[in-house]
Write a protein that holds these residues in place. Sequence first.
Motif, PDB file in Angstrom:
ATOM      1  N   ASP A   1       0.828  -1.186   0.000  1.00 45.04           N
ATOM      2  CA  ASP A   1       0.000   0.000   0.000  1.00 45.04           C
ATOM      3  C   ASP A   1       0.876   1.255   0.000  1.00 45.04           C
ATOM      4  OD1 ASP A   1      -1.496   2.124   2.088  1.00 45.04           O
ATOM      5  OD2 ASP A   1      -2.748   1.306   0.492  1.00 45.04           O
ATOM      6  N   PHE A   2       0.693   2.128  -0.997  1.00 52.30           N
ATOM      7  CA  PHE A   2       1.525   3.320  -1.118  1.00 52.30           C
ATOM      8  C   PHE A   2       1.373   4.237   0.082  1.00 52.30           C
ATOM      9  CE2 PHE A   2       1.831   7.817  -2.140  1.00 52.30           C
ATOM     10  CZ  PHE A   2       3.124   7.915  -2.620  1.00 52.30           C
ATOM     11  N   GLU A   3       0.141   4.480   0.512  1.00 58.02           N
ATOM     12  CA  GLU A   3      -0.096   5.416   1.607  1.00 58.02           C
ATOM     13  C   GLU A   3       0.613   4.975   2.876  1.00 58.02           C
ATOM     14  OE1 GLU A   3      -1.519   8.304   1.498  1.00 58.02           O
ATOM     15  OE2 GLU A   3      -2.020   8.128  -0.622  1.00 58.02           O
ATOM     16  N   LYS A   4       0.595   3.683   3.150  1.00 60.98           N
ATOM     17  CA  LYS A   4       1.245   3.168   4.362  1.00 60.98           C
ATOM     18  C   LYS A   4       2.759   3.334   4.260  1.00 60.98           C
ATOM     19  CE  LYS A   4       0.249   0.992   8.284  1.00 60.98           C
ATOM     20  NZ  LYS A   4      -0.729   1.494   9.255  1.00 60.98           N
ATOM     21  N   ALA A   5       3.314   3.001   3.103  1.00 62.71           N
ATOM     22  CA  ALA A   5       4.755   3.126   2.912  1.00 62.71           C
ATOM     23  C   ALA A   5       5.193   4.587   3.001  1.00 62.71           C
ATOM     24  CB  ALA A   5       5.166   2.543   1.562  1.00 62.71           C
ATOM     25  N   TYR A   6       4.384   5.466   2.440  1.00 59.82           N
ATOM     26  CA  TYR A   6       4.709   6.892   2.488  1.00 59.82           C
ATOM     27  C   TYR A   6       4.663   7.404   3.921  1.00 59.82           C
ATOM     28  CZ  TYR A   6       4.631  11.889   1.457  1.00 59.82           C
ATOM     29  OH  TYR A   6       4.930  13.223   1.427  1.00 59.82           O
ATOM     30  N   LYS A   7       3.652   6.952   4.675  1.00 59.90           N
ATOM     31  CA  LYS A   7       3.517   7.393   6.060  1.00 59.90           C
ATOM     32  C   LYS A   7       4.722   6.956   6.897  1.00 59.90           C
ATOM     33  CE  LYS A   7      -0.397   7.622   8.160  1.00 59.90           C
ATOM     34  NZ  LYS A   7      -1.712   7.310   8.765  1.00 59.90           N
ATOM     35  N   ILE A   8       5.188   5.738   6.682  1.00 66.08           N
ATOM     36  CA  ILE A   8       6.340   5.229   7.433  1.00 66.08           C
ATOM     37  C   ILE A   8       7.552   6.134   7.219  1.00 66.08           C
ATOM     38  CG2 ILE A   8       8.047   3.360   7.518  1.00 66.08           C
ATOM     39  CD1 ILE A   8       5.680   1.432   6.966  1.00 66.08           C
ATOM     40  N   ASN A   9       7.864   6.425   5.971  1.00 67.12           N
ATOM     41  CA  ASN A   9       9.018   7.270   5.682  1.00 67.12           C
ATOM     42  C   ASN A   9       8.808   8.701   6.167  1.00 67.12           C
ATOM     43  OD1 ASN A   9      11.227   5.914   3.719  1.00 67.12           O
ATOM     44  ND2 ASN A   9       9.243   4.972   3.381  1.00 67.12           N
ATOM     45  N   SER A  10       7.578   9.192   6.096  1.00 69.94           N
ATOM     46  CA  SER A  10       7.292  10.555   6.536  1.00 69.94           C
ATOM     47  C   SER A  10       7.481  10.724   8.032  1.00 69.94           C
ATOM     48  CB  SER A  10       5.856  10.949   6.143  1.00 69.94           C
ATOM     49  OG  SER A  10       5.698  10.977   4.753  1.00 69.94           O
ATOM     50  N   ILE A  11       7.081   9.703   8.798  1.00 68.12           N
ATOM     51  CA  ILE A  11       7.203   9.793  10.255  1.00 68.12           C
ATOM     52  C   ILE A  11       8.646  10.036  10.660  1.00 68.12           C
ATOM     53  CG2 ILE A  11       7.094   8.420  12.384  1.00 68.12           C
ATOM     54  CD1 ILE A  11       4.465   7.245  11.333  1.00 68.12           C
ATOM     55  N   PHE A  12       9.579   9.291  10.062  1.00 66.96           N
ATOM     56  CA  PHE A  12      10.990   9.490  10.377  1.00 66.96           C
ATOM     57  C   PHE A  12      11.385  10.948  10.169  1.00 66.96           C
ATOM     58  CE2 PHE A  12      11.525   4.829   9.493  1.00 66.96           C
ATOM     59  CZ  PHE A  12      12.091   4.493  10.702  1.00 66.96           C
ATOM     60  N   HIS A  13      11.076  11.481   9.021  1.00 66.32           N
ATOM     61  CA  HIS A  13      11.526  12.825   8.673  1.00 66.32           C
ATOM     62  C   HIS A  13      10.772  13.915   9.439  1.00 66.32           C
ATOM     63  CE1 HIS A  13      14.301  11.831   5.402  1.00 66.32           C
ATOM     64  NE2 HIS A  13      13.488  10.829   5.144  1.00 66.32           N
ATOM     65  N   GLU A  14       9.485  13.750   9.633  1.00 63.62           N
ATOM     66  CA  GLU A  14       8.702  14.762  10.333  1.00 63.62           C
ATOM     67  C   GLU A  14       9.166  14.942  11.774  1.00 63.62           C
ATOM     68  OE1 GLU A  14       4.711  13.465   9.945  1.00 63.62           O
ATOM     69  OE2 GLU A  14       4.571  13.928   7.799  1.00 63.62           O
ATOM     70  N   GLU A  15       9.429  13.834  12.462  1.00 63.15           N
ATOM     71  CA  GLU A  15       9.845  13.937  13.853  1.00 63.15           C
ATOM     72  C   GLU A  15      11.253  14.526  13.972  1.00 63.15           C
ATOM     73  OE1 GLU A  15       7.995  13.631  16.445  1.00 63.15           O
ATOM     74  OE2 GLU A  15       6.280  13.014  15.253  1.00 63.15           O
ATOM     75  N   LEU A  16      12.144  14.150  13.055  1.00 63.39           N
ATOM     76  CA  LEU A  16      13.491  14.719  13.099  1.00 63.39           C
ATOM     77  C   LEU A  16      13.468  16.196  12.739  1.00 63.39           C
ATOM     78  CD1 LEU A  16      16.245  13.383  13.807  1.00 63.39           C
ATOM     79  CD2 LEU A  16      14.370  11.780  13.452  1.00 63.39           C
ATOM     80  N   GLU A  17      12.575  16.598  11.844  1.00 69.04           N
ATOM     81  CA  GLU A  17      12.457  18.010  11.495  1.00 69.04           C
ATOM     82  C   GLU A  17      11.967  18.827  12.686  1.00 69.04           C
ATOM     83  OE1 GLU A  17       9.975  18.158   8.065  1.00 69.04           O
ATOM     84  OE2 GLU A  17      11.500  17.287   6.739  1.00 69.04           O
ATOM     85  N   LYS A  18      11.062  18.256  13.478  1.00 70.34           N
ATOM     86  CA  LYS A  18      10.611  18.935  14.696  1.00 70.34           C
ATOM     87  C   LYS A  18      11.786  19.183  15.634  1.00 70.34           C
ATOM     88  CE  LYS A  18       5.920  16.995  14.760  1.00 70.34           C
ATOM     89  NZ  LYS A  18       5.001  16.077  15.502  1.00 70.34           N
ATOM     90  N   ASN A  19      12.641  18.174  15.775  1.00 68.81           N
ATOM     91  CA  ASN A  19      13.819  18.322  16.623  1.00 68.81           C
ATOM     92  C   ASN A  19      14.751  19.391  16.081  1.00 68.81           C
ATOM     93  OD1 ASN A  19      13.053  16.343  18.451  1.00 68.81           O
ATOM     94  ND2 ASN A  19      14.051  14.707  17.322  1.00 68.81           N
ATOM     95  N   ASN A  20      14.938  19.402  14.765  1.00 69.15           N
ATOM     96  CA  ASN A  20      15.851  20.370  14.157  1.00 69.15           C
ATOM     97  C   ASN A  20      15.412  21.801  14.417  1.00 69.15           C
ATOM     98  OD1 ASN A  20      17.583  18.446  13.098  1.00 69.15           O
ATOM     99  ND2 ASN A  20      16.493  18.296  11.150  1.00 69.15           N
ATOM    100  N   LYS A  21      14.093  22.039  14.469  1.00 66.65           N
ATOM    101  CA  LYS A  21      13.585  23.381  14.727  1.00 66.65           C
ATOM    102  C   LYS A  21      13.946  23.861  16.127  1.00 66.65           C
ATOM    103  CE  LYS A  21       9.700  23.099  11.508  1.00 66.65           C
ATOM    104  NZ  LYS A  21       8.220  23.065  11.355  1.00 66.65           N
ATOM    105  N   ASN A  22      14.171  22.913  17.031  1.00 70.13           N
ATOM    106  CA  ASN A  22      14.516  23.272  18.409  1.00 70.13           C
ATOM    107  C   ASN A  22      16.014  23.444  18.614  1.00 70.13           C
ATOM    108  OD1 ASN A  22      11.810  23.130  19.229  1.00 70.13           O
ATOM    109  ND2 ASN A  22      11.941  20.931  19.569  1.00 70.13           N
ATOM    110  N   ASP A  23      16.803  23.119  17.600  1.00 66.59           N
ATOM    111  CA  ASP A  23      18.250  23.259  17.722  1.00 66.59           C
ATOM    112  C   ASP A  23      18.648  24.729  17.774  1.00 66.59           C
ATOM    113  OD1 ASP A  23      18.654  20.606  17.779  1.00 66.59           O
ATOM    114  OD2 ASP A  23      19.438  20.406  15.743  1.00 66.59           O
ATOM    115  N   LEU A  24      19.591  25.043  18.630  1.00 63.89           N
ATOM    116  CA  LEU A  24      20.116  26.402  18.752  1.00 63.89           C
ATOM    117  C   LEU A  24      21.575  26.405  18.329  1.00 63.89           C
ATOM    118  CD1 LEU A  24      18.510  27.292  22.203  1.00 63.89           C
ATOM    119  CD2 LEU A  24      17.700  27.992  19.940  1.00 63.89           C
ATOM    120  N   PRO A  25      22.106  27.569  17.956  1.00 60.55           N
ATOM    121  CA  PRO A  25      23.501  27.631  17.488  1.00 60.55           C
ATOM    122  C   PRO A  25      24.514  27.053  18.469  1.00 60.55           C
ATOM    123  CG  PRO A  25      22.356  29.683  17.003  1.00 60.55           C
ATOM    124  CD  PRO A  25      21.427  28.885  17.858  1.00 60.55           C
ATOM    125  N   HIS A  26      24.198  27.121  19.773  1.00 62.29           N
ATOM    126  CA  HIS A  26      25.186  26.661  20.761  1.00 62.29           C
ATOM    127  C   HIS A  26      25.132  25.147  21.004  1.00 62.29           C
ATOM    128  CE1 HIS A  26      21.543  27.257  23.287  1.00 62.29           C
ATOM    129  NE2 HIS A  26      22.014  26.190  23.923  1.00 62.29           N
TER     130      HIS A  26
END
Length: 262
Positions: free
Chosen positions: A25-50
């Motif tokens: 199922d395409f939607e399921k496969a897409y969701k799996i890969n999206s979860i990895f990237h979406e959660e890491l992107e949330k973390n990246n937004k919290n990163d500070l220069p220090h």
Amino acid sequence: MENNKSYSKYLVIFIDILGSQNRDDFEKAYKINSIFHEELEKNNKNDLPHTVYFRKIYTFSDCSYIFYGFKENVPEEKRDEGKLFTTALCNCEPIFLRFIKEKIMFRGGISYGDAYVDPSKSMFFGKAVNRAYQLESNVAIHPRIVVDNYVAEELLRNVSFQMNQAIEKNNTGEISLSELIPLFGHGLVERDVDNKFIFNYLHMPQFNLLYNDCYSSGEEFIKEFINFCEEQIEENTEYKIIDKYFYALRFALDKLPPSCKE
């Protein structure tokens, strides 16, 4: 070596989604890969220069490699590996909670050591990469994430240090220890029944699940997962599948407080 390229030290997390060979199922496969990237992107937004670390994620098919390392300009005295490991696992916990919420089972391995990562070419290799894969494919067996001994021991050292500091400050009434202990990573790593270290991604779900996800507590989330495992055990006849959900069921039941097991 060309342009003085060489190995660097990385924490490497390898994750394999289970049951994907029968998933077209395409939607399921897409969701799996999206979860990895979406959660890491949330973390990246919290990163500070220090901040002293960085992370990279690579997904392919039903698998993912996540890399954590120190920034090049960070002096040696600030390269606390235990703190890096604790931060990385805390940051990754929401990924696995989302998979559980979506009823997606997984297995993995976590290692630390030499690796080479070139984001411009999506190229990575090295002993730590191989070790993380071996822990997942040869050691984990069950739906769990096995942690290399060195990583687990350094993480536990860091957690102990942070908690001892908090206790000293708490004696002066400066902080509320009960509120801060979960944030130190206490309970992130534990020994499984075979004495292997594993990542306890259910150690504090209430800190990672928002109320708009329809959960009033961490216990409610875990109970939903328990019900799902029981349903899968009841519905399936193949031993390998039943065994997978029996393990997940035991793991989840162990995370409920005694008052919720009655």
